[in-house]
Motif scaffolding. Structure first.
Motif, PDB file in Angstrom:
ATOM      1  N   MET A  78       0.840  -1.187   0.000  1.00 30.97           N
ATOM      2  CA  MET A  78       0.000   0.000   0.000  1.00 30.97           C
ATOM      3  C   MET A  78       0.879   1.243   0.000  1.00 30.97           C
ATOM      4  SD  MET A  78      -2.930   1.048   2.726  1.00 30.97           S
ATOM      5  CE  MET A  78      -1.770   1.115   4.065  1.00 30.97           C
ATOM      6  N   ASN A  79       0.578   2.224  -0.861  1.00 32.91           N
ATOM      7  CA  ASN A  79       1.336   3.469  -0.936  1.00 32.91           C
ATOM      8  C   ASN A  79       0.879   4.395   0.172  1.00 32.91           C
ATOM      9  OD1 ASN A  79       2.448   5.969  -1.602  1.00 32.91           O
ATOM     10  ND2 ASN A  79       2.371   5.524  -3.788  1.00 32.91           N
ATOM     11  N   ARG A  80       1.641   4.420   1.268  1.00 29.27           N
ATOM     12  CA  ARG A  80       1.216   5.194   2.437  1.00 29.27           C
ATOM     13  C   ARG A  80       1.256   6.694   2.171  1.00 29.27           C
ATOM     14  NH1 ARG A  80       0.659   1.964   6.798  1.00 29.27           N
ATOM     15  NH2 ARG A  80       1.599  -0.106   6.673  1.00 29.27           N
ATOM     16  N   TRP A  81       2.241   7.123   1.368  1.00 28.71           N
ATOM     17  CA  TRP A  81       2.307   8.552   1.049  1.00 28.71           C
ATOM     18  C   TRP A  81       1.084   8.984   0.249  1.00 28.71           C
ATOM     19  CZ3 TRP A  81       5.430  11.748   3.421  1.00 28.71           C
ATOM     20  CH2 TRP A  81       6.625  11.262   3.969  1.00 28.71           C
ATOM     21  N   GLY A  82       0.710   8.138  -0.731  1.00 25.54           N
ATOM     22  CA  GLY A  82      -0.464   8.467  -1.535  1.00 25.54           C
ATOM     23  C   GLY A  82      -1.731   8.481  -0.714  1.00 25.54           C
ATOM     24  N   LEU A  83      -1.854   7.513   0.203  1.00 26.48           N
ATOM     25  CA  LEU A  83      -3.037   7.476   1.058  1.00 26.48           C
ATOM     26  C   LEU A  83      -3.060   8.674   2.001  1.00 26.48           C
ATOM     27  CD1 LEU A  83      -5.530   5.790   1.695  1.00 26.48           C
ATOM     28  CD2 LEU A  83      -4.195   4.591   3.433  1.00 26.48           C
ATOM     29  N   GLY A  84      -1.878   9.067   2.502  1.00 33.55           N
ATOM     30  CA  GLY A  84      -1.811  10.253   3.354  1.00 33.55           C
ATOM     31  C   GLY A  84      -2.215  11.506   2.601  1.00 33.55           C
ATOM     32  N   LEU A  85      -1.787  11.606   1.327  1.00 30.03           N
ATOM     33  CA  LEU A  85      -2.166  12.760   0.508  1.00 30.03           C
ATOM     34  C   LEU A  85      -3.670  12.802   0.285  1.00 30.03           C
ATOM     35  CD1 LEU A  85      -1.474  15.168  -1.301  1.00 30.03           C
ATOM     36  CD2 LEU A  85      -1.091  13.542  -3.181  1.00 30.03           C
ATOM     37  N   SER A  86      -4.271  11.652  -0.007  1.00 28.65           N
ATOM     38  CA  SER A  86      -5.719  11.627  -0.241  1.00 28.65           C
ATOM     39  C   SER A  86      -6.474  12.020   1.022  1.00 28.65           C
ATOM     40  CB  SER A  86      -6.161  10.235  -0.719  1.00 28.65           C
ATOM     41  OG  SER A  86      -6.025   9.271   0.324  1.00 28.65           O
ATOM     42  N   GLY A  87      -5.981  11.542   2.196  1.00 26.60           N
ATOM     43  CA  GLY A  87      -6.619  11.913   3.455  1.00 26.60           C
ATOM     44  C   GLY A  87      -6.508  13.409   3.725  1.00 26.60           C
ATOM     45  N   ALA A  88      -5.331  13.994   3.421  1.00 22.52           N
ATOM     46  CA  ALA A  88      -5.140  15.435   3.638  1.00 22.52           C
ATOM     47  C   ALA A  88      -6.074  16.245   2.750  1.00 22.52           C
ATOM     48  CB  ALA A  88      -3.677  15.792   3.360  1.00 22.52           C
ATOM     49  N   LEU A  89      -6.187  15.845   1.480  1.00 25.94           N
ATOM     50  CA  LEU A  89      -7.093  16.548   0.565  1.00 25.94           C
ATOM     51  C   LEU A  89      -8.544  16.398   1.006  1.00 25.94           C
ATOM     52  CD1 LEU A  89      -5.482  15.603  -2.882  1.00 25.94           C
ATOM     53  CD2 LEU A  89      -5.407  17.837  -1.716  1.00 25.94           C
ATOM     54  N   PHE A  90      -8.882  15.215   1.515  1.00 28.87           N
ATOM     55  CA  PHE A  90     -10.258  14.941   1.922  1.00 28.87           C
ATOM     56  C   PHE A  90     -10.681  15.873   3.057  1.00 28.87           C
ATOM     57  CE2 PHE A  90     -13.485  12.469   4.238  1.00 28.87           C
ATOM     58  CZ  PHE A  90     -14.371  12.201   3.211  1.00 28.87           C
ATOM     59  N   TYR A  91      -9.793  16.058   4.046  1.00 27.45           N
ATOM     60  CA  TYR A  91     -10.136  16.931   5.178  1.00 27.45           C
ATOM     61  C   TYR A  91      -9.905  18.404   4.848  1.00 27.45           C
ATOM     62  CZ  TYR A  91     -10.822  12.895   8.151  1.00 27.45           C
ATOM     63  OH  TYR A  91     -11.320  11.737   8.691  1.00 27.45           O
TER      64      TYR A  91
ATOM     65  N   ALA B 175     -11.808   9.121  -4.153  1.00 21.92           N
ATOM     66  CA  ALA B 175     -11.510   8.213  -5.268  1.00 21.92           C
ATOM     67  C   ALA B 175     -10.034   7.810  -5.256  1.00 21.92           C
ATOM     68  CB  ALA B 175     -11.876   8.869  -6.593  1.00 21.92           C
ATOM     69  N   LEU B 176      -9.145   8.798  -4.983  1.00 18.05           N
ATOM     70  CA  LEU B 176      -7.715   8.500  -4.930  1.00 18.05           C
ATOM     71  C   LEU B 176      -7.396   7.502  -3.820  1.00 18.05           C
ATOM     72  CD1 LEU B 176      -4.793   9.064  -5.803  1.00 18.05           C
ATOM     73  CD2 LEU B 176      -4.775  11.007  -4.206  1.00 18.05           C
ATOM     74  N   GLY B 177      -7.990   7.730  -2.657  1.00 21.88           N
ATOM     75  CA  GLY B 177      -7.762   6.805  -1.556  1.00 21.88           C
ATOM     76  C   GLY B 177      -8.270   5.409  -1.858  1.00 21.88           C
ATOM     77  N   ARG B 178      -9.426   5.340  -2.510  1.00 21.67           N
ATOM     78  CA  ARG B 178      -9.999   4.027  -2.859  1.00 21.67           C
ATOM     79  C   ARG B 178      -9.114   3.282  -3.841  1.00 21.67           C
ATOM     80  NH1 ARG B 178     -11.058  -0.227  -3.993  1.00 21.67           N
ATOM     81  NH2 ARG B 178     -13.047  -1.319  -4.142  1.00 21.67           N
ATOM     82  N   VAL B 179      -8.559   4.001  -4.821  1.00 24.75           N
ATOM     83  CA  VAL B 179      -7.685   3.355  -5.815  1.00 24.75           C
ATOM     84  C   VAL B 179      -6.409   2.842  -5.159  1.00 24.75           C
ATOM     85  CG1 VAL B 179      -6.252   3.795  -7.841  1.00 24.75           C
ATOM     86  CG2 VAL B 179      -8.607   4.624  -7.786  1.00 24.75           C
ATOM     87  N   ILE B 180      -5.874   3.653  -4.234  1.00 20.85           N
ATOM     88  CA  ILE B 180      -4.607   3.270  -3.600  1.00 20.85           C
ATOM     89  C   ILE B 180      -4.798   2.134  -2.611  1.00 20.85           C
ATOM     90  CG2 ILE B 180      -2.792   4.067  -2.030  1.00 20.85           C
ATOM     91  CD1 ILE B 180      -3.068   6.820  -3.315  1.00 20.85           C
ATOM     92  N   TRP B 181      -5.813   2.212  -1.800  1.00 21.22           N
ATOM     93  CA  TRP B 181      -5.927   1.257  -0.702  1.00 21.22           C
ATOM     94  C   TRP B 181      -6.520  -0.080  -1.122  1.00 21.22           C
ATOM     95  CZ3 TRP B 181      -9.978   0.515   3.492  1.00 21.22           C
ATOM     96  CH2 TRP B 181      -9.468  -0.293   4.504  1.00 21.22           C
ATOM     97  N   GLN B 182      -7.578  -0.111  -1.887  1.00 20.48           N
ATOM     98  CA  GLN B 182      -8.247  -1.330  -2.335  1.00 20.48           C
ATOM     99  C   GLN B 182      -8.548  -2.243  -1.135  1.00 20.48           C
ATOM    100  OE1 GLN B 182      -6.195  -3.229  -5.557  1.00 20.48           O
ATOM    101  NE2 GLN B 182      -6.143  -1.377  -6.783  1.00 20.48           N
ATOM    102  N   PRO B 183      -9.560  -1.899  -0.371  1.00 20.14           N
ATOM    103  CA  PRO B 183      -9.829  -2.614   0.883  1.00 20.14           C
ATOM    104  C   PRO B 183     -10.083  -4.108   0.719  1.00 20.14           C
ATOM    105  CG  PRO B 183     -11.686  -1.228   0.256  1.00 20.14           C
ATOM    106  CD  PRO B 183     -10.556  -0.854  -0.636  1.00 20.14           C
ATOM    107  N   ARG B 184     -10.626  -4.509  -0.442  1.00 16.57           N
ATOM    108  CA  ARG B 184     -10.876  -5.936  -0.629  1.00 16.57           C
ATOM    109  C   ARG B 184      -9.576  -6.732  -0.587  1.00 16.57           C
ATOM    110  NH1 ARG B 184     -15.046  -8.804   0.320  1.00 16.57           N
ATOM    111  NH2 ARG B 184     -16.328  -7.206  -0.695  1.00 16.57           N
TER     112      ARG B 184
END
Length: 310
Positions: free
Chosen positions: A1-14, A101-110
């Protein structure tokens, strides 16, 4: 999992509700952003409400409070920094949806859930294996594994009877081989070799020492008993009995064994032991002494060749 990408998506989300508040959004913007936060939960979790829909209302209340906090923080920044720009709510909602959408693409919870399930299953298997291993270690030794079975004991008894009918001091090798070698198919290697070496020790006859030697020098049995030092045991019995006749057989069979199975050199006597016995018998048996020295030199050569190849 790309933690930097997920962190960026979370920052944009909030940042979206904070930016909306900083650009003049009213407090009614709390409702769409609370819905956006709830959508994050629904999309980013495999089972968003595993405990049931009873958690839906508390989750929504928490997200209303979170959206209110973010928008209020935006209003505070607007007042403190003197921001006069005003924008519509839609761009900030689009920004939040894009971050989602960015977070969903990066994380893929399934896939994450599958990986967690796989790790959990592997850990469960490991725990089961550890429990089984502990149970096995706690068991009493399985005596049939180290003692002859009924069929093995019967086969050994028949062979002993046939050998007892042979001369004790001058057995023919062909006759001995005809009796002992077929046992390889009926008796397990460790049981067979141990039985005949013990028999030779007990009876002290040349016939039984020769029979034990034939089995110890058999390539197939020696390979299966690699590391047990069976040829060294046979040699010690021969030397202890001062049996030069069987010693000559030992030298011949040892060289034949090394021809086919060089790695069995570790099951033969130590080089120093061979040289010591060679020195002791040299006055009365120079030929056997020379043969022992030759065997010792050959073992050293094999060791050198195998170490070089390694």
């Amino acid at each position: 999992m790309n933690r930097w990408g997920l962190g960026l998506s979370g920052a944009l989300f909030y940042a979206a509700p904070i930016g909306a508040g900083a650009t003049g959004a009213s407090y009614f913007a709390v409702l769409p952003f609370a819905g956006l936060f709830l959508l994050w939960v629904l999309i980013m979790r495999v089972e968003p409400f595993r405990e049931g829909l009873v958690m839906l209302v508390p989750t929504l209340m928490v997200h209303l409070a979170l959206a209110s906090l973010c928008i209020g923080f935006g209003h505070m920044l607007r007042a403190l920094l003197g921001i006069e720009a005003t924008t519509g709510l839609l761009p900030w909602l689009v920004m939040g949806l894009g971050a989602l959408a960015l977070g969903r693409v990066i994380w893929q919870p399934r896939k994450e859930a599958e990986a967690e399930a796989f790790a959990e299953a592997a850990l469960k298997k490991l725990n089961e294996f550890a429990d089984e291993a502990e149970e096995i270690l706690d068991r009493e030794p399985d005596l049939p594994l180290s003692h002859p079975t009924g069929a093995e004991a019967a086969a050994l008894a028949v062979a002993y009877g046939a050998i007892d009918a042979m001369p004790a001091d001058a057995p023919e090798e062909a006759a001995l081989s005809a009796v002992v070698m077929p046992l390889e198919a009926e008796v397990r290697a460790p049981i067979l070799l141990e039985a005949f070496l013990n028999r030779a020790e007990r009876t002290g006859t040349r016939r039984d020492r020769h029979a034990a030697l034939l089995l110890a020098a058999d390539g197939g049995l020696a390979w299966r008993q690699l590391g047990e030092g069976r040829m060294a045991q046979a040699f010690d019995q021969i030397v202890a009995s001062a049996d030069t006749v069987t010693l000559a057989h030992f030298l011949r069979l040892a060289n034949t064994l090394l021809d086919g199975f060089p790695t069995t050199r570790n099951d033969l006597p130590e080089v120093s032991r061979l040289l010591d016995i060679a020195a002791q018998i040299e006055p009365g048996h120079p030929e056997l002494s020379d043969a022992l020295v030759h065997l010792a030199n050959r073992i050293e050569d094999i060791d050198r060749d195998l170490n070089t190849n390694d």
